[in-house]
Design a protein around this motif. Structure first.
Motif, mmCIF file in Angstrom:
data_model
loop_
_atom_site.group_PDB
_atom_site.id
_atom_site.type_symbol
_atom_site.label_atom_id
_atom_site.label_comp_id
_atom_site.label_asym_id
_atom_site.label_seq_id
_atom_site.Cartn_x
_atom_site.Cartn_y
_atom_site.Cartn_z
ATOM 1 N N UNK A 1 -41.833 76.155 14.175
ATOM 2 C CA UNK A 1 -42.016 77.382 13.394
ATOM 3 C C UNK A 1 -40.840 77.608 12.448
ATOM 4 N N UNK A 2 -39.655 77.402 12.941
ATOM 5 C CA UNK A 2 -38.461 77.588 12.122
ATOM 6 C C UNK A 2 -38.412 76.577 10.980
ATOM 7 N N UNK A 3 -38.762 75.331 11.274
ATOM 8 C CA UNK A 3 -38.794 74.310 10.232
ATOM 9 C C UNK A 3 -39.820 74.627 9.163
ATOM 10 N N UNK A 4 -40.993 75.063 9.606
ATOM 11 C CA UNK A 4 -42.051 75.433 8.662
ATOM 12 C C UNK A 4 -41.604 76.590 7.787
ATOM 13 N N UNK A 5 -41.028 77.597 8.390
ATOM 14 C CA UNK A 5 -40.575 78.774 7.644
ATOM 15 C C UNK A 5 -39.454 78.402 6.677
ATOM 16 N N UNK A 6 -38.508 77.589 7.137
ATOM 17 C CA UNK A 6 -37.413 77.160 6.267
ATOM 18 C C UNK A 6 -37.904 76.384 5.064
ATOM 19 N N UNK A 7 -38.877 75.514 5.292
ATOM 20 C CA UNK A 7 -39.439 74.739 4.190
ATOM 21 C C UNK A 7 -40.159 75.642 3.192
ATOM 22 N N UNK A 8 -40.953 76.569 3.698
ATOM 23 C CA UNK A 8 -41.692 77.460 2.798
ATOM 24 C C UNK A 8 -40.757 78.355 1.986
ATOM 25 N N UNK A 9 -39.659 78.747 2.579
ATOM 26 C CA UNK A 9 -38.715 79.624 1.876
ATOM 27 C C UNK A 9 -37.838 78.884 0.869
ATOM 28 N N UNK B 1 -38.889 68.108 7.853
ATOM 29 C CA UNK B 1 -38.603 67.072 8.856
ATOM 30 C C UNK B 1 -38.444 67.687 10.239
ATOM 31 N N UNK B 2 -37.789 68.824 10.310
ATOM 32 C CA UNK B 2 -37.634 69.514 11.594
ATOM 33 C C UNK B 2 -39.004 69.869 12.167
ATOM 34 N N UNK B 3 -39.897 70.354 11.317
ATOM 35 C CA UNK B 3 -41.240 70.696 11.753
ATOM 36 C C UNK B 3 -41.962 69.452 12.260
ATOM 37 N N UNK B 4 -41.915 68.398 11.479
ATOM 38 C CA UNK B 4 -42.638 67.169 11.836
ATOM 39 C C UNK B 4 -42.089 66.517 13.101
ATOM 40 N N UNK B 5 -40.817 66.684 13.373
ATOM 41 C CA UNK B 5 -40.240 66.151 14.609
ATOM 42 C C UNK B 5 -40.681 66.970 15.821
ATOM 43 N N UNK B 6 -40.785 68.275 15.641
ATOM 44 C CA UNK B 6 -41.108 69.160 16.759
ATOM 45 C C UNK B 6 -42.591 69.129 17.117
ATOM 46 N N UNK B 7 -43.457 68.947 16.143
ATOM 47 C CA UNK B 7 -44.903 69.017 16.388
ATOM 48 C C UNK B 7 -45.381 68.034 17.465
ATOM 49 N N UNK B 8 -45.029 66.745 17.401
ATOM 50 C CA UNK B 8 -45.487 65.847 18.465
ATOM 51 C C UNK B 8 -44.821 66.140 19.807
ATOM 52 N N UNK C 1 -49.213 76.997 11.604
ATOM 53 C CA UNK C 1 -48.062 76.489 10.850
ATOM 54 C C UNK C 1 -48.481 75.359 9.924
ATOM 55 N N UNK C 2 -49.327 74.465 10.416
ATOM 56 C CA UNK C 2 -49.774 73.336 9.608
ATOM 57 C C UNK C 2 -50.579 73.823 8.391
ATOM 58 N N UNK C 3 -51.428 74.804 8.594
ATOM 59 C CA UNK C 3 -52.225 75.344 7.480
ATOM 60 C C UNK C 3 -51.344 75.909 6.381
ATOM 61 N N UNK C 4 -50.288 76.551 6.773
ATOM 62 C CA UNK C 4 -49.386 77.149 5.775
ATOM 63 C C UNK C 4 -48.648 76.090 4.972
ATOM 64 N N UNK C 5 -48.506 74.912 5.550
ATOM 65 C CA UNK C 5 -47.803 73.842 4.839
ATOM 66 C C UNK C 5 -48.722 73.112 3.857
ATOM 67 N N UNK C 6 -49.995 73.243 4.037
ATOM 68 C CA UNK C 6 -50.941 72.551 3.152
ATOM 69 C C UNK C 6 -51.284 73.355 1.925
#
Length: 87
Positions: free
Chosen positions: A22-30, A38-45, A82-87
């Protein structure tokens, strides 16, 4: 006792990884910085791994099934959102 500690550790890891994603996704969007993505993609799996490990550790206790089902549903919903927000 060791078993209980292992379950608690996996629960903590699950929460940590959901928050990390969540933090990685938010950081990327901001910021648009790839570092956060990368933080998001590492945490998801890792979330998937944590859920599977919890299932294995608690397979001997059928009372935990409904609780794990609910945690699984909530964690997956959070990750999907989170994934939807990144797309």
């Amino acid at each position: 006792m060791v078993h209980t500690v292992n379950v608690q550790e996996k629960l903590s890891n699950l929460l940590l990884n959901v928050r990390r994603a969540e933090s990685g996704q938010r950081g990327y969007l901001l910021t648009g910085r790839q570092q956060y993505l990368s933080d998001y993609r590492d945490a998801a799996p890792a979330v998937e791994t944590n859920l599977a490990e919890l299932r294995t550790l608690t397979s001997d206790n059928p009372e935990r099934g409904p609780v794990l089902d609910q945690m699984d549903e909530l964690a997956r919903a959070k990750m999907t959102s989170s994934q939807r927000r990144l797309n």
